[in-house]
Write a protein that holds these residues in place. Structure first.
Motif, PDB file in Angstrom:
ATOM      1  N   ARG A  67     -14.514   5.431 -42.876  1.00  0.00           N
ATOM      2  CA  ARG A  67     -14.756   4.344 -43.173  1.00  0.00           C
ATOM      3  C   ARG A  67     -13.408   3.483 -43.803  1.00  0.00           C
ATOM      4  N   THR A  68     -13.059   4.078 -44.864  1.00  0.00           N
ATOM      5  CA  THR A  68     -12.141   3.457 -45.940  1.00  0.00           C
ATOM      6  C   THR A  68     -10.848   3.449 -44.991  1.00  0.00           C
ATOM      7  N   GLY A  69     -10.541   4.513 -44.312  1.00  0.00           N
ATOM      8  CA  GLY A  69      -9.254   4.783 -43.572  1.00  0.00           C
ATOM      9  C   GLY A  69      -8.932   3.693 -42.277  1.00  0.00           C
ATOM     10  N   VAL A  70     -10.287   2.943 -41.802  1.00  0.00           N
ATOM     11  CA  VAL A  70     -10.051   2.156 -40.760  1.00  0.00           C
ATOM     12  C   VAL A  70      -9.787   0.879 -41.374  1.00  0.00           C
ATOM     13  N   VAL A  71     -10.405   0.469 -42.422  1.00  0.00           N
ATOM     14  CA  VAL A  71     -10.170  -0.922 -42.846  1.00  0.00           C
ATOM     15  C   VAL A  71      -8.740  -0.860 -43.640  1.00  0.00           C
ATOM     16  N   VAL A  72      -8.329   0.327 -44.178  1.00  0.00           N
ATOM     17  CA  VAL A  72      -7.102  -0.122 -44.883  1.00  0.00           C
ATOM     18  C   VAL A  72      -5.861   0.135 -43.620  1.00  0.00           C
ATOM     19  N   ALA A  73      -5.955   0.879 -42.625  1.00  0.00           N
ATOM     20  CA  ALA A  73      -5.074   0.651 -41.440  1.00  0.00           C
ATOM     21  C   ALA A  73      -5.023  -0.567 -40.869  1.00  0.00           C
ATOM     22  N   LEU A  74      -6.209  -1.254 -40.689  1.00  0.00           N
ATOM     23  CA  LEU A  74      -6.226  -2.823 -40.403  1.00  0.00           C
ATOM     24  C   LEU A  74      -5.246  -3.466 -41.416  1.00  0.00           C
ATOM     25  N   ILE A  98     -17.318   2.796 -36.239  1.00  0.00           N
ATOM     26  CA  ILE A  98     -17.174   2.079 -37.669  1.00  0.00           C
ATOM     27  C   ILE A  98     -16.918   0.756 -37.329  1.00  0.00           C
ATOM     28  N   LEU A  99     -15.898   0.621 -36.527  1.00  0.00           N
ATOM     29  CA  LEU A  99     -15.341  -0.745 -36.171  1.00  0.00           C
ATOM     30  C   LEU A  99     -16.583  -1.849 -35.853  1.00  0.00           C
ATOM     31  N   ASN A 100     -17.372  -1.321 -34.744  1.00  0.00           N
ATOM     32  CA  ASN A 100     -18.318  -2.011 -34.173  1.00  0.00           C
ATOM     33  C   ASN A 100     -19.440  -2.501 -35.299  1.00  0.00           C
ATOM     34  N   ALA A 101     -19.775  -1.241 -36.142  1.00  0.00           N
ATOM     35  CA  ALA A 101     -20.832  -1.373 -37.130  1.00  0.00           C
ATOM     36  C   ALA A 101     -20.384  -2.444 -38.183  1.00  0.00           C
ATOM     37  N   ALA A 102     -19.200  -2.538 -38.516  1.00  0.00           N
ATOM     38  CA  ALA A 102     -18.597  -3.233 -39.481  1.00  0.00           C
ATOM     39  C   ALA A 102     -18.606  -4.777 -39.257  1.00  0.00           C
ATOM     40  N   PRO A 105       4.527  -0.054 -39.572  1.00  0.00           N
ATOM     41  CA  PRO A 105       4.792   0.533 -38.358  1.00  0.00           C
ATOM     42  C   PRO A 105       3.754   1.531 -38.372  1.00  0.00           C
ATOM     43  N   ASP A 106       3.266   1.725 -36.997  1.00  0.00           N
ATOM     44  CA  ASP A 106       2.162   2.628 -36.683  1.00  0.00           C
ATOM     45  C   ASP A 106       2.383   4.173 -37.388  1.00  0.00           C
ATOM     46  N   GLU A 107       3.529   4.520 -37.269  1.00  0.00           N
ATOM     47  CA  GLU A 107       3.901   5.810 -37.826  1.00  0.00           C
ATOM     48  C   GLU A 107       3.514   6.119 -39.341  1.00  0.00           C
ATOM     49  N   ALA A 108       3.969   5.009 -40.143  1.00  0.00           N
ATOM     50  CA  ALA A 108       3.665   4.860 -41.612  1.00  0.00           C
ATOM     51  C   ALA A 108       2.071   4.816 -41.712  1.00  0.00           C
ATOM     52  N   VAL A 109       1.249   4.065 -40.887  1.00  0.00           N
ATOM     53  CA  VAL A 109      -0.081   3.663 -41.169  1.00  0.00           C
ATOM     54  C   VAL A 109      -0.860   5.035 -41.056  1.00  0.00           C
ATOM     55  N   VAL A 110      -0.484   5.907 -39.983  1.00  0.00           N
ATOM     56  CA  VAL A 110      -0.952   6.947 -39.585  1.00  0.00           C
ATOM     57  C   VAL A 110      -0.964   8.014 -40.788  1.00  0.00           C
ATOM     58  N   HIS A 111       0.567   7.922 -41.239  1.00  0.00           N
ATOM     59  CA  HIS A 111       0.968   8.832 -42.335  1.00  0.00           C
ATOM     60  C   HIS A 111       0.172   8.675 -43.608  1.00  0.00           C
ATOM     61  N   GLU A 112      -0.007   7.310 -44.000  1.00  0.00           N
ATOM     62  CA  GLU A 112      -0.846   6.833 -45.041  1.00  0.00           C
ATOM     63  C   GLU A 112      -2.379   7.474 -44.932  1.00  0.00           C
ATOM     64  N   TYR A 113      -3.018   7.404 -43.817  1.00  0.00           N
ATOM     65  CA  TYR A 113      -4.252   7.982 -43.325  1.00  0.00           C
ATOM     66  C   TYR A 113      -4.273   9.517 -43.580  1.00  0.00           C
ATOM     67  N   ASN A 114      -3.128   9.987 -43.085  1.00  0.00           N
ATOM     68  CA  ASN A 114      -3.110  11.509 -43.172  1.00  0.00           C
ATOM     69  C   ASN A 114      -2.967  12.259 -44.364  1.00  0.00           C
ATOM     70  N   LEU A 115      -2.636  11.218 -45.398  1.00  0.00           N
ATOM     71  CA  LEU A 115      -2.487  11.680 -46.808  1.00  0.00           C
ATOM     72  C   LEU A 115      -3.574  12.263 -47.474  1.00  0.00           C
ATOM     73  N   THR A 116      -4.805  11.578 -46.772  1.00  0.00           N
ATOM     74  CA  THR A 116      -6.240  12.329 -47.293  1.00  0.00           C
ATOM     75  C   THR A 116      -6.276  13.993 -46.934  1.00  0.00           C
ATOM     76  N   GLU A 117      -5.446  14.303 -46.060  1.00  0.00           N
ATOM     77  CA  GLU A 117      -5.580  15.744 -46.063  1.00  0.00           C
ATOM     78  C   GLU A 117      -5.225  16.670 -47.364  1.00  0.00           C
ATOM     79  N   ILE A 118      -4.207  15.946 -48.155  1.00  0.00           N
ATOM     80  CA  ILE A 118      -3.933  16.723 -49.501  1.00  0.00           C
ATOM     81  C   ILE A 118      -4.595  16.064 -50.539  1.00  0.00           C
ATOM     82  N   GLY A 119      -5.142  14.747 -50.504  1.00  0.00           N
ATOM     83  CA  GLY A 119      -5.589  13.931 -51.458  1.00  0.00           C
ATOM     84  C   GLY A 119      -7.099  14.442 -51.737  1.00  0.00           C
ATOM     85  N   LEU A 120      -7.720  15.103 -50.745  1.00  0.00           N
ATOM     86  CA  LEU A 120      -8.830  15.759 -50.584  1.00  0.00           C
ATOM     87  C   LEU A 120      -9.070  17.131 -50.870  1.00  0.00           C
TER      88      LEU A 120
END
Length: 326
Positions: A205-212, A158-162, A220-235
């Motif tokens: 794709r959304t998760g990668v750009v938001v993490a950046l 995703i990062l390469n293609a974008a 901090p990384d632990e909060a970034v990955v938590h924000e990404y992980n929220l999709t588990e319940i969001g979806l």
């Protein structure tokens, strides 16, 4: 963010049932919609206190960067909420027109949804040639892998293609450039206008750009990955639909269990992606510079735009969120 938009965000908080709010906001017909702001930034303590004696700290500004799944089922009331109450005028769609058209033509896609008051910008990560059956099979095989390595490889793709020079849309540059826009004059807004970023599930794709974006701000990384992980319940409300969408497509060739893994958002996947970025480039900042997404000046402007000092009780207490696996 204007006082009116901030009031709209606050008035919607707490209306998402079991979803933690903030960051989730209930928008009819738009699952996995949430504000990517509110997370505390790693920085030296401000050493200041409010008049009420509350400690002040730095966070990512709320009400600017929103994320969600694709909006094909967005209701009219939901569209009004996005454009008028939340002030979202720009919607970045990371899918390609060919992706949408092929999906609809084969019965495995979602109809396009646009609405008055918001400009839809198509900024595809993958170009048309990436949608051959061979490319689809390889990409989805990575997503459906049992270990996080498949996702890490997919997110590298995703990062390469974008950021590939052949991609005239440069989606990550467009989105982060929007967030890093400098005020154009005395009458220009001091912060970027609110924007929504989505792909299909609003996860990869959304998760990668938001993490950046969050990492550039110093979250901090632990909060970034938590924000990404929220999709588990969001979806969760769309899980059955998305699994059926994937597992019933003969070109993909993934069973139901593989489709469920593909629809997941395991923390290890994003944590490994950030680790790989640092291994290859030294830091997220240098990665963004190396790939031509932003200059050093652009990164500094993004931080000026997105980092704001608030009372400590306005920080998202993400450690209190309980995210159960899909």
């Amino acid at each position: 963010m204007s006082a009116a938009i901030m009031a709209a965000v606050d008035s919607l908080d707490g209306a998402t049932g079991e979803l933690p709010s903030p960051p989730f906001i209930l928008v009819p017909g738009l699952p996995n919609f949430r504000d990517a702001g509110g997370y505390e930034v790693i920085s030296d303590p401000t050493g200041t206190y409010s008049s009420e004696g509350k400690r002040r700290t730095n966070i990512v500004r709320r009400g600017i960067l929103f994320r969600a799944s694709e909006p094909s089922k967005l209701t009219d009331d939901g569209a009004i909420q996005l454009s008028q109450q939340l002030g979202i005028k720009v919607v970045y769609d990371l899918r390609s027109p060919v992706e949408i058209a092929r999906g609809l033509g084969t019965g495995h896609g979602f109809p396009l949804r646009e609405w008055e008051g918001s400009e839809r910008k198509f900024v595809p990560v993958f170009l048309d040639q990436d949608y051959s059956p061979e490319a689809l099979a390889l990409r989805y095989k990575n997503y459906a892998a049992e270990s996080e390595e498949g996702f890490i490889e997919a997110y590298q793709d995703i990062l390469n293609a974008a950021t590939d020079p052949s991609n005239e849309f440069q989606p990550f540059k467009a989105i982060l450039g929007h967030l890093a826009a400098a005020p154009g004059g005395d009458s220009a807004p001091l912060v970027p206008s609110p924007c929504l970023v989505h792909c299909t599930a609003g996860k990869d794709r959304t998760g990668v750009v938001v993490a950046l974006a969050l990492s550039l701000c110093g979250v901090p990384d632990e909060a970034v990955v938590h924000e990404y992980n929220l999709t588990e319940i969001g979806l969760r409300s769309r899980l059955e639909e998305l699994v059926r969408h994937v597992s019933s497509n003969p070109k993909i060739g993934i069973d139901v269990e593989g489709a469920k893994r593909m629809c997941g958002a395991r923390k290890e996947a994003m944590l490994g992606t950030l680790a790989r970025i640092r291994k290859q480039h030294g830091s997220v900042e240098q990665c963004v510079i190396d790939l031509g997404i932003l200059t050093q000046q652009g990164i500094e402007q993004l931080r000026k735009n997105l980092i704001v000092e608030v009372d400590e009780d306005e920080v998202i207490r993400w450690q209190d969120h309980v995210v159960a696996a899909l």
